[in-house]
Write a protein that holds these residues in place. Structure first.
Motif, PDB file in Angstrom:
ATOM      1  N   TYR A   3      22.714  20.652 -18.903  1.00 36.98           N
ATOM      2  CA  TYR A   3      21.827  21.317 -19.848  1.00 36.98           C
ATOM      3  C   TYR A   3      22.124  22.812 -19.906  1.00 36.98           C
ATOM      4  CZ  TYR A   3      17.433  21.862 -22.453  1.00 36.98           C
ATOM      5  OH  TYR A   3      16.504  22.117 -23.421  1.00 36.98           O
ATOM      6  N   ALA A   4      22.356  23.413 -18.746  1.00 43.57           N
ATOM      7  CA  ALA A   4      22.638  24.855 -18.709  1.00 43.57           C
ATOM      8  C   ALA A   4      23.965  25.173 -19.405  1.00 43.57           C
ATOM      9  CB  ALA A   4      22.673  25.336 -17.261  1.00 43.57           C
ATOM     10  N   VAL A   5      24.987  24.356 -19.143  1.00 42.88           N
ATOM     11  CA  VAL A   5      26.299  24.584 -19.766  1.00 42.88           C
ATOM     12  C   VAL A   5      26.225  24.303 -21.269  1.00 42.88           C
ATOM     13  CG1 VAL A   5      28.698  23.788 -19.858  1.00 42.88           C
ATOM     14  CG2 VAL A   5      27.569  24.122 -17.645  1.00 42.88           C
ATOM     15  N   MET A  50      26.042  26.188 -26.918  1.00 39.83           N
ATOM     16  CA  MET A  50      25.279  26.301 -28.164  1.00 39.83           C
ATOM     17  C   MET A  50      25.005  27.763 -28.507  1.00 39.83           C
ATOM     18  SD  MET A  50      24.346  23.203 -29.472  1.00 39.83           S
ATOM     19  CE  MET A  50      22.668  23.121 -30.069  1.00 39.83           C
ATOM     20  N   MET A  51      24.825  28.606 -27.501  1.00 43.20           N
ATOM     21  CA  MET A  51      24.616  30.033 -27.755  1.00 43.20           C
ATOM     22  C   MET A  51      25.842  30.659 -28.404  1.00 43.20           C
ATOM     23  SD  MET A  51      21.629  31.350 -27.037  1.00 43.20           S
ATOM     24  CE  MET A  51      21.956  33.084 -26.734  1.00 43.20           C
ATOM     25  N   GLN A  52      27.025  30.166 -28.047  1.00 36.60           N
ATOM     26  CA  GLN A  52      28.257  30.674 -28.652  1.00 36.60           C
ATOM     27  C   GLN A  52      28.450  30.127 -30.060  1.00 36.60           C
ATOM     28  OE1 GLN A  52      31.378  29.604 -25.912  1.00 36.60           O
ATOM     29  NE2 GLN A  52      30.854  31.224 -24.468  1.00 36.60           N
ATOM     30  N   GLN A  53      28.105  28.848 -30.257  1.00 34.53           N
ATOM     31  CA  GLN A  53      28.331  28.211 -31.552  1.00 34.53           C
ATOM     32  C   GLN A  53      27.251  28.543 -32.576  1.00 34.53           C
ATOM     33  OE1 GLN A  53      28.499  24.149 -30.132  1.00 34.53           O
ATOM     34  NE2 GLN A  53      30.737  24.155 -30.030  1.00 34.53           N
ATOM     35  N   THR A 103      32.786  21.004 -25.551  1.00 35.27           N
ATOM     36  CA  THR A 103      34.154  21.500 -25.676  1.00 35.27           C
ATOM     37  C   THR A 103      34.884  21.254 -24.356  1.00 35.27           C
ATOM     38  OG1 THR A 103      33.542  23.700 -24.861  1.00 35.27           O
ATOM     39  CG2 THR A 103      33.361  23.308 -27.245  1.00 35.27           C
ATOM     40  N   GLN A 104      36.214  21.367 -24.394  1.00 40.48           N
ATOM     41  CA  GLN A 104      36.983  21.175 -23.167  1.00 40.48           C
ATOM     42  C   GLN A 104      36.570  22.199 -22.095  1.00 40.48           C
ATOM     43  OE1 GLN A 104      39.310  18.614 -22.638  1.00 40.48           O
ATOM     44  NE2 GLN A 104      38.987  19.303 -20.549  1.00 40.48           N
ATOM     45  N   GLU A 105      36.279  23.397 -22.544  1.00 43.56           N
ATOM     46  CA  GLU A 105      35.830  24.430 -21.607  1.00 43.56           C
ATOM     47  C   GLU A 105      34.532  24.022 -20.910  1.00 43.56           C
ATOM     48  OE1 GLU A 105      34.493  29.170 -21.638  1.00 43.56           O
ATOM     49  OE2 GLU A 105      35.116  28.175 -23.489  1.00 43.56           O
ATOM     50  N   SER A 106      33.592  23.437 -21.687  1.00 43.13           N
ATOM     51  CA  SER A 106      32.321  23.005 -21.106  1.00 43.13           C
ATOM     52  C   SER A 106      32.517  21.830 -20.158  1.00 43.13           C
ATOM     53  CB  SER A 106      31.339  22.632 -22.220  1.00 43.13           C
ATOM     54  OG  SER A 106      30.972  23.767 -22.980  1.00 43.13           O
ATOM     55  N   TRP A 107      33.387  20.889 -20.542  1.00 45.05           N
ATOM     56  CA  TRP A 107      33.685  19.765 -19.658  1.00 45.05           C
ATOM     57  C   TRP A 107      34.126  20.285 -18.287  1.00 45.05           C
ATOM     58  CZ3 TRP A 107      32.587  14.822 -19.880  1.00 45.05           C
ATOM     59  CH2 TRP A 107      32.455  14.171 -21.092  1.00 45.05           C
ATOM     60  N   CYS A 108      35.078  21.187 -18.312  1.00 44.21           N
ATOM     61  CA  CYS A 108      35.661  21.667 -17.058  1.00 44.21           C
ATOM     62  C   CYS A 108      34.672  22.532 -16.271  1.00 44.21           C
ATOM     63  CB  CYS A 108      36.947  22.440 -17.341  1.00 44.21           C
ATOM     64  SG  CYS A 108      38.268  21.387 -17.999  1.00 44.21           S
ATOM     65  N   LYS A 109      33.800  23.220 -16.969  1.00 45.39           N
ATOM     66  CA  LYS A 109      32.812  24.029 -16.268  1.00 45.39           C
ATOM     67  C   LYS A 109      31.835  23.133 -15.517  1.00 45.39           C
ATOM     68  CE  LYS A 109      30.020  28.156 -16.715  1.00 45.39           C
ATOM     69  NZ  LYS A 109      29.647  29.285 -17.582  1.00 45.39           N
ATOM     70  N   ILE A 110      31.415  22.033 -16.145  1.00 48.09           N
ATOM     71  CA  ILE A 110      30.525  21.086 -15.481  1.00 48.09           C
ATOM     72  C   ILE A 110      31.208  20.494 -14.254  1.00 48.09           C
ATOM     73  CG2 ILE A 110      29.436  18.812 -15.710  1.00 48.09           C
ATOM     74  CD1 ILE A 110      28.811  19.562 -18.622  1.00 48.09           C
ATOM     75  N   TYR A 111      32.478  20.126 -14.433  1.00 50.08           N
ATOM     76  CA  TYR A 111      33.230  19.550 -13.310  1.00 50.08           C
ATOM     77  C   TYR A 111      33.301  20.537 -12.147  1.00 50.08           C
ATOM     78  CZ  TYR A 111      37.263  18.083 -10.563  1.00 50.08           C
ATOM     79  OH  TYR A 111      38.091  17.741  -9.533  1.00 50.08           O
ATOM     80  N   ASP A 155      23.288  32.322 -17.241  1.00 46.02           N
ATOM     81  CA  ASP A 155      24.732  32.564 -17.097  1.00 46.02           C
ATOM     82  C   ASP A 155      25.289  31.808 -15.892  1.00 46.02           C
ATOM     83  OD1 ASP A 155      24.672  34.389 -19.279  1.00 46.02           O
ATOM     84  OD2 ASP A 155      23.908  35.935 -17.929  1.00 46.02           O
ATOM     85  N   LEU A 156      24.789  30.629 -15.659  1.00 49.55           N
ATOM     86  CA  LEU A 156      25.182  29.830 -14.497  1.00 49.55           C
ATOM     87  C   LEU A 156      26.704  29.702 -14.400  1.00 49.55           C
ATOM     88  CD1 LEU A 156      23.931  28.009 -12.226  1.00 49.55           C
ATOM     89  CD2 LEU A 156      24.315  26.073 -13.780  1.00 49.55           C
ATOM     90  N   ASP A 157      27.264  30.121 -13.254  1.00 48.73           N
ATOM     91  CA  ASP A 157      28.712  30.040 -13.077  1.00 48.73           C
ATOM     92  C   ASP A 157      29.094  29.448 -11.720  1.00 48.73           C
ATOM     93  OD1 ASP A 157      27.885  32.074 -11.476  1.00 48.73           O
ATOM     94  OD2 ASP A 157      29.232  33.605 -12.288  1.00 48.73           O
ATOM     95  N   ARG A 158      28.108  28.957 -10.985  1.00 48.81           N
ATOM     96  CA  ARG A 158      28.370  28.267  -9.731  1.00 48.81           C
ATOM     97  C   ARG A 158      27.235  27.287  -9.460  1.00 48.81           C
ATOM     98  NH1 ARG A 158      25.185  30.563  -5.698  1.00 48.81           N
ATOM     99  NH2 ARG A 158      26.484  29.673  -4.059  1.00 48.81           N
TER     100      ARG A 158
END
Length: 443
Positions: free
Chosen positions: A335-337, A342-345, A369-377, A290-293
């Protein structure tokens, strides 16, 4: 045992002159009893040594000799670990045995790549035949199961060989002896292929397009991921089979890896640098689902001890040791994001595949997805410059690793990431996506 023979001797002497036939009739029962006793002793003796041979220490030594003696005959079904205790001290291996085992695993790795290549070709041919048989006007939507399979590759055949190698020649033997000084002539010699420019497409495209999962470049990465999973599962990993030295933690493993890259920098090949990237992505994705930082604690633990050497470069691999660790963290964040997405899809499929045996297939269409792009950023925006010994462009190295991941996993037909598109243009596409995230944050 001695008693029957004693009686046999005494009786025979006593009856030599007193009994017809020189006492043979009387001596025979004692002789038979004596022989039976000898046979019982032999059975007991063999049972004792066969039991001793099943101990982890003796069994491992026998496995090494058997592997070397059998050369190519590798039976994956006879690897019985029921009595394996990871806390037992591994046996030491002679340098001569290490050399022989190194040759064996080179042959096995090269040949399993050939098997994987043939399987991939057969699968592609079957898919082509299936699609060509459908009518042009009929659009068949792929099931989630089929879409997931198209984007992933099962590396179980390679997995078994790598685990065997890690238990036999150790991580040092696999990373720095099986793959040494960047030379892969042995790979092409075993497969009887020309070692020409066409064979190095993986290096030219750095893993994207035209580069299948059976190629050495991808094997480097898969070995790193398998190493991480084995160390996490067992809490112990053989490092050097000659000294019996082991490592117990990922931080200890990474430190050993970096020190060896430094000490042998004039003979180290690409393998260990690529393998550590996948080691990091498997480790982070497994321990931080659940990496968020940004995992600065993991970065400091796994990379921090070595940043005093961040300018040390391996001439043979053309890699700067310290930079590669931060680059690997960028891969890990992607990879984590991607796994979270993939867990959602594909929740049902992913629950069965949270293992290093299943990897994302290169150039197979893993679209963020756009959400994943922004999370990586967002995850890559970190500042570790205040930590002594750290380079001051952690975010740049992180973005570089994530950008590389996007290139190697995107669809073949997406020209934004195609190998024929100049690198600067591909990088600009990635940066444009990051810009979108900045604007979304401002809103």
């Amino acid at each position: 045992i001695l008693l029957p023979f004693h009686r046999y001797y005494c009786t025979s002497q006593e009856n030599m002159t007193n009994s017809p036939g020189n006492g043979v009739g009387i001596r025979l029962p004692f002789l038979l009893v004596g022989l039976a006793s000898v046979m019982m002793l032999a059975v007991t003796w063999c049972t004792f040594f066969s039991t001793a041979a099943t101990s982890p220490m003796v069994r491992s030594s026998l496995q090494i000799k058997n592997r070397i003696g059998n050369q190519y005959d590798h039976n994956y079904d006879d690897h019985d670990d029921d009595d394996y205790d990871p806390q037992e001290t591994p046996p030491r291996m002679s340098p001569l045995d290490l050399e022989a085992a190194t040759t064996l695993f080179r042959k096995q790795l090269a040949r399993i790549s050939q098997v994987m290549e043939q399987d991939a070709a057969a699968t592609a041919a079957a898919q082509q035949s299936s699609s060509s048989s459908a009518t042009i006007t009929t659009a068949v939507a792929k099931s989630p199961e089929q879409t997931y399979r198209d984007m992933t590759v099962d590396i179980s055949p390679l997995y078994e060989i790598v685990v065997d190698a890690l238990e036999t020649v150790g991580a040092k033997g696999l990373y720095f002896r099986v793959f040494s000084d960047g030379e892969l002539d042995w790979w092409f010699d075993i497969l009887d292929r020309p070692n020409g420019k066409e064979q190095w497409v993986c290096w030219e495209t750095h893993g994207s397009n035209l580069c299948g999962p059976h190629e050495p470049w991808w094997f480097y990465h898969y070995i790193g991921a398998i190493t991480a999973e084995k160390l996490l599962d067992e809490g112990r990993l053989l490092w050097d089979p000659v000294t019996g030295e082991t490592v117990q933690t990922p931080a200890e493993f990474m430190l050993k890896l970096h020190v060896t890259q430094d000490e042998e920098k004039h003979a180290v090949g690409d393998m260990s640098f690529h393998a550590q990237h996948a080691f990091l992505w498997q480790y982070v994705a497994t321990t931080r689902p659940d990496l968020d930082r940004f995992p600065d604690d993991i970065t400091k633990e796994l990379c921090g001890d070595y940043y005093a050497f961040h300018k040390v470069k391996s001439p043979t691999a053309s890699k700067i040791i310290g930079y590669e660790c931060f680059h690997g963290m960028g891969h890990a964040i992607f990879y984590a994001v991607a796994r979270q997405q993939m867990m959602q899809q594909y929740p049902q499929q992913m629950k069965k595949s949270l293992t290093a045996r299943i990897q994302y297939k290169p150039s197979a269409g893993l679209i963020l997805t756009q959400e994943s792009w922004c999370k990586i950023y967002k995850l890559c925006q970190t500042d570790l410059s205040e930590v002594e010994g750290y380079i001051d462009d952690a975010a740049v190295r992180c973005i570089g690793g994530a950008r590389h991941s996007v290139r190697i996993f995107s669809a073949d037909g997406d020209m934004r990431w195609h190998y024929t598109t100049p690198t600067k243009v591909r990088n600009q596409y990635f940066d444009d996506e990051m810009e979108k995230c900045i604007k979304l944050e401002e809103q």
